[in-house]
Write an enzyme that holds these catalytic residues in place. Structure first.
Site, PDB file in Angstrom:
ATOM      1  N   HIS A 151      -1.057  -0.660  -2.693  1.00 44.40           N
ATOM      2  CA  HIS A 151       0.144  -1.048  -1.939  1.00 44.40           C
ATOM      3  C   HIS A 151       0.554  -2.437  -2.405  1.00 44.40           C
ATOM      4  CE1 HIS A 151      -2.678  -3.581   0.351  1.00 44.40           C
ATOM      5  NE2 HIS A 151      -3.472  -2.531   0.366  1.00 44.40           N
ATOM      6  N   ASP A 156      -6.777  -9.077  -0.710  1.00 43.19           N
ATOM      7  CA  ASP A 156      -7.284  -7.813  -0.162  1.00 43.19           C
ATOM      8  C   ASP A 156      -8.256  -7.240  -1.193  1.00 43.19           C
ATOM      9  OD1 ASP A 156      -7.657  -5.344   0.986  1.00 43.19           O
ATOM     10  OD2 ASP A 156      -5.574  -4.690   0.849  1.00 43.19           O
ATOM     11  N   GLU A 177      -7.018   0.281  -5.575  1.00 45.40           N
ATOM     12  CA  GLU A 177      -8.186   0.497  -4.730  1.00 45.40           C
ATOM     13  C   GLU A 177      -8.578   1.960  -4.562  1.00 45.40           C
ATOM     14  OE1 GLU A 177      -7.386  -0.066  -0.484  1.00 45.40           O
ATOM     15  OE2 GLU A 177      -5.462  -0.959  -0.991  1.00 45.40           O
ATOM     16  N   ASP A 182     -14.486  -4.571   2.809  1.00 40.92           N
ATOM     17  CA  ASP A 182     -13.060  -4.704   2.489  1.00 40.92           C
ATOM     18  C   ASP A 182     -12.577  -5.906   3.292  1.00 40.92           C
ATOM     19  OD1 ASP A 182     -10.312  -4.541   2.263  1.00 40.92           O
ATOM     20  OD2 ASP A 182     -10.214  -2.373   2.587  1.00 40.92           O
ATOM     21  N   HIS A 208      -6.432   8.581   0.241  1.00 37.63           N
ATOM     22  CA  HIS A 208      -5.377   7.557   0.349  1.00 37.63           C
ATOM     23  C   HIS A 208      -4.787   7.294  -1.026  1.00 37.63           C
ATOM     24  CE1 HIS A 208      -8.149   4.544  -1.320  1.00 37.63           C
ATOM     25  NE2 HIS A 208      -9.070   4.992  -0.483  1.00 37.63           N
ATOM     26  N   ASP A 235      -3.647 -15.521  30.342  1.00 40.66           N
ATOM     27  CA  ASP A 235      -2.778 -16.505  29.683  1.00 40.66           C
ATOM     28  C   ASP A 235      -3.382 -17.034  28.381  1.00 40.66           C
ATOM     29  OD1 ASP A 235      -4.717 -17.913  30.916  1.00 40.66           O
ATOM     30  OD2 ASP A 235      -3.380 -19.119  32.173  1.00 40.66           O
ATOM     31  N   HIS A 265      -0.121  -5.528   3.590  1.00 42.88           N
ATOM     32  CA  HIS A 265       0.655  -4.369   3.119  1.00 42.88           C
ATOM     33  C   HIS A 265       2.076  -4.902   3.024  1.00 42.88           C
ATOM     34  CE1 HIS A 265      -2.326  -1.033   4.542  1.00 42.88           C
ATOM     35  NE2 HIS A 265      -2.871  -1.905   3.718  1.00 42.88           N
ATOM     36  N   GLU A 305     -11.628  -2.466  -4.871  1.00 44.71           N
ATOM     37  CA  GLU A 305     -10.230  -2.914  -4.710  1.00 44.71           C
ATOM     38  C   GLU A 305     -10.019  -4.312  -5.282  1.00 44.71           C
ATOM     39  OE1 GLU A 305      -8.955  -3.420  -0.582  1.00 44.71           O
ATOM     40  OE2 GLU A 305      -6.857  -3.254  -1.207  1.00 44.71           O
ATOM     41  N   ARG A 332     -15.439   2.293  -2.361  1.00 45.80           N
ATOM     42  CA  ARG A 332     -14.079   1.863  -2.726  1.00 45.80           C
ATOM     43  C   ARG A 332     -14.226   0.567  -3.521  1.00 45.80           C
ATOM     44  NH1 ARG A 332     -11.781   2.207   1.783  1.00 45.80           N
ATOM     45  NH2 ARG A 332     -11.785   0.104   2.654  1.00 45.80           N
ATOM     46  N   TYR A 378     -15.037   9.232  -0.766  1.00 42.93           N
ATOM     47  CA  TYR A 378     -15.723   9.211   0.528  1.00 42.93           C
ATOM     48  C   TYR A 378     -16.234  10.617   0.791  1.00 42.93           C
ATOM     49  CZ  TYR A 378     -12.370   5.407   0.356  1.00 42.93           C
ATOM     50  OH  TYR A 378     -11.627   4.328  -0.065  1.00 42.93           O
ATOM     51  N   HIS A 408     -10.799   2.944   8.169  1.00 42.20           N
ATOM     52  CA  HIS A 408     -10.423   1.731   8.902  1.00 42.20           C
ATOM     53  C   HIS A 408     -11.525   1.252   9.840  1.00 42.20           C
ATOM     54  CE1 HIS A 408      -5.967   2.902   8.092  1.00 42.20           C
ATOM     55  NE2 HIS A 408      -6.508   2.241   7.084  1.00 42.20           N
TER      56      HIS A 408
HETATM   57  N1  GLY Z   1      -7.616  -3.710   3.789  1.00 44.88           N
HETATM   58  C1  GLY Z   1      -6.550  -2.833   3.963  1.00 44.88           C
HETATM   59  C2  GLY Z   1      -6.269  -2.096   2.734  1.00 44.88           C
HETATM   60  O1  GLY Z   1      -7.078  -2.072   1.828  1.00 44.88           O
HETATM   61  O2  GLY Z   1      -5.219  -1.581   2.569  1.00 44.88           O
HETATM   62 MN    MN Z   2      -8.490  -3.573   1.490  1.00 42.31          MN
HETATM   63 MN    MN Z   3      -5.600  -2.663   0.333  1.00 40.82          MN
END
Ligand code: GLY
Ligand code: MN
Ligand code: MN
Length: 440
Positions: free
Chosen positions: A353, A270, A383, A259, A349, A38, A360, A407, A405, A387, A242
């Site tokens: 976004h 982000d 971003e 990140d 990727h 709960d 997102h 971003e 990365r 890799y 991820h």
């Molecule tokens: N942190 C998720 C992304 O960069 O899309």
């Molecule tokens: Mn991110």
């Molecule tokens: Mn992102």
């Protein structure tokens, strides 16, 4: 700093003005979700619902009925209950909701089944977010079924169902100046967190110690939740897109990829930075880092009003492919490698976004099957990353396990763009001097 009632009301009006005539829109609050037994997860209102109401309580529903004389915006919410409030905190209640939220009318959620039938009956069309919540879908259908069953008695059931998402999400995609202020604040708080984490990094600590520093900093500065689960990946872990176990030890020679972004007043940030654990890049790390930075700069430069949504991505692909060819990590003519999507082995990727109330964020990327054009008020992340898998035996060992990365959150302005997440060291020189100063 927050969104005014006038703005919430304008959002409802804007949405209603785009609905077909004689229709009703119905939106539900987020359902609380169980973590185990709960114990619940921290409650967070559904973004669409909050966007139109500014109301953060669960067990609520909003009906918008454009053109209805008595009230166009009707809220159903929990009744005031002193006993319940002793256990689970303040409840606004329908009476105060009208005043506090500037809603036209409000009723106890317990009475919804009786009242909503009268609101739906006589409307040709229902807009709602179909197929996201089975329970809600079933409830809407139940209401329609009841009205249908009374058709012989003269009831007029709706005969068209429309997905609400498209109309609403196009509104959410273009940010107002008040929204931009909140996104700037979210980004500013995240910037402080990133700087704090970068400053305390040293070999021998665990990834989660940097995560703790970020979360501490976010919360100390007024954020009540991160916008998503923070990624703190050292060494090979930086190559896992991820990764979020965040429990490995940071070793000398590792690059650390963070990140992380906070949410502030329902708006996300982000941000990603990658830096050496010791504060000093190795030559290989530096070479890869410089390519990613160039790709990010080129992508940001391409993110201007009137440009295709794809232009920043294309710019980043070009810079990354050229850079990897220059280093001998890919072989061939860059134009051919781009055509064959060969770069995807290292950059798998897209460059970004939409970002807003959701990390997102909502909003279409294509219109009539074509990438849409960027417009002032849109906010996107930029971003790019490289890799190099630790298992990539096609490249010399010294390159393996490098993951980078970078971003930032970028607002499209009338004439070009503005980076909301400024202020964290980003060039090799800035990072090395910041980290070296933080050590003494
Ligand atoms: N942190 C998720 C992304 O960069 O899309
Ligand atoms: Mn991110
Ligand atoms: Mn992102």
């Amino acid at each position: 700093m927050s969104i005014s009632n006038r703005e919430f009301s304008k959002r409802r009006k804007d949405l209603m003005s785009q609905m077909e005539s004689n229709s009703i829109a119905i939106l539900a609050s987020a359902s609380p979700s169980i973590r185990n037994n709960d114990a619940e997860y921290q409650y967070r209102q559904n973004s669409d619902f909050y966007y139109l109401t500014g109301f953060s309580e669960p067990r609520a529903l909003l009906a918008l009925i454009p053109g209805r004389r008595q009230a166009e915006a009707v809220l159903f919410c929990q009744e005031k209950d002193k006993e319940k409030e002793l256990w689970s905190g303040f409840i606004l209640g329908p009476d105060a909701a009208i005043e506090e939220l500037g809603i036209d009318d409000a009723y106890p959620i317990e009475d919804i089944d009786e009242i909503i039938l009268g609101l739906i009956e006589g409307r040709d069309r229902i807009y709602y977010s179909m197929g996201k919540d089975n329970e809600f879908d079933a409830r809407v259908m139940d209401w329609v079924r009841i009205i249908r069953s009374q058709a012989k008695a003269g009831s007029h059931p709706p005969n068209e169902f429309q997905v609400l998402d498209h109309l609403l999400h196009e509104l959410r995609l273009i940010k107002s100046s008040a929204e931009i202020k909140l996104m700037e604040k979210a980004a500013k708080i995240s910037v402080k967190g990133h700087k704090a984490a970068m400053a305390m990094c040293k070999p021998g600590i665990k990834e989660y110690e940097l995560e703790a520093e970020l979360l501490y900093s976010f919360t100390r500065n007024g954020s009540r939740s991160p916008a998503y689960v923070s990624i703190v990946g050292a060494g090979d872990n930086a190559c896992i897109l991820h990764y979020d176990s965040n429990d490995a030890e940071i070793k000398p020679g590792d690059l650390v990829l963070i990140d992380a972004g906070c949410e502030y007043e329902y708006y996300a940030s982000d941000i990603t930075r990658t830096f050496p654990a010791t504060g000093k890049f190795s030559p290989e790390q530096k070479a890869i880092y410089e390519i990613v930075l160039k790709a990010q700069e080129a992508a940001i430069e391409a993110a201007v009003p009137g440009a295709s949504w794809d232009a920043p991505h294309e710019a980043s692909v070009k810079a990354i492919t050229r850079g990897l060819v220059r280093l001998g990590l890919m072989r061939g003519a860059p134009s051919q490698l781009i055509k064959n999507l060969a770069y995807k082995e290292f950059y798998m990727h897209r460059v970004g976004h939409w970002i807003g109330m959701d990390v997102h964020d909502v909003g279409d990327y294509k219109i009539d099957n074509q990438w849409r054009l960027l417009e002032p008020g849109m906010v996107t992340t930029i971003e790019p990353g490289i890799y190099i898998s630790p298992n990539n035996t096609k490249v010399p060992k010294k390159w393996r396990g490098i993951g980078v990365r970078i971003e930032d959150d970028v607002l499209i302005t009338k004439t070009s763009n503005r980076i909301l997440s400024m202020g964290i060291p980003k060039t090799v020189k800035e990072i090395e001097s910041y980290m070296s100063a933080a050590r003494y």
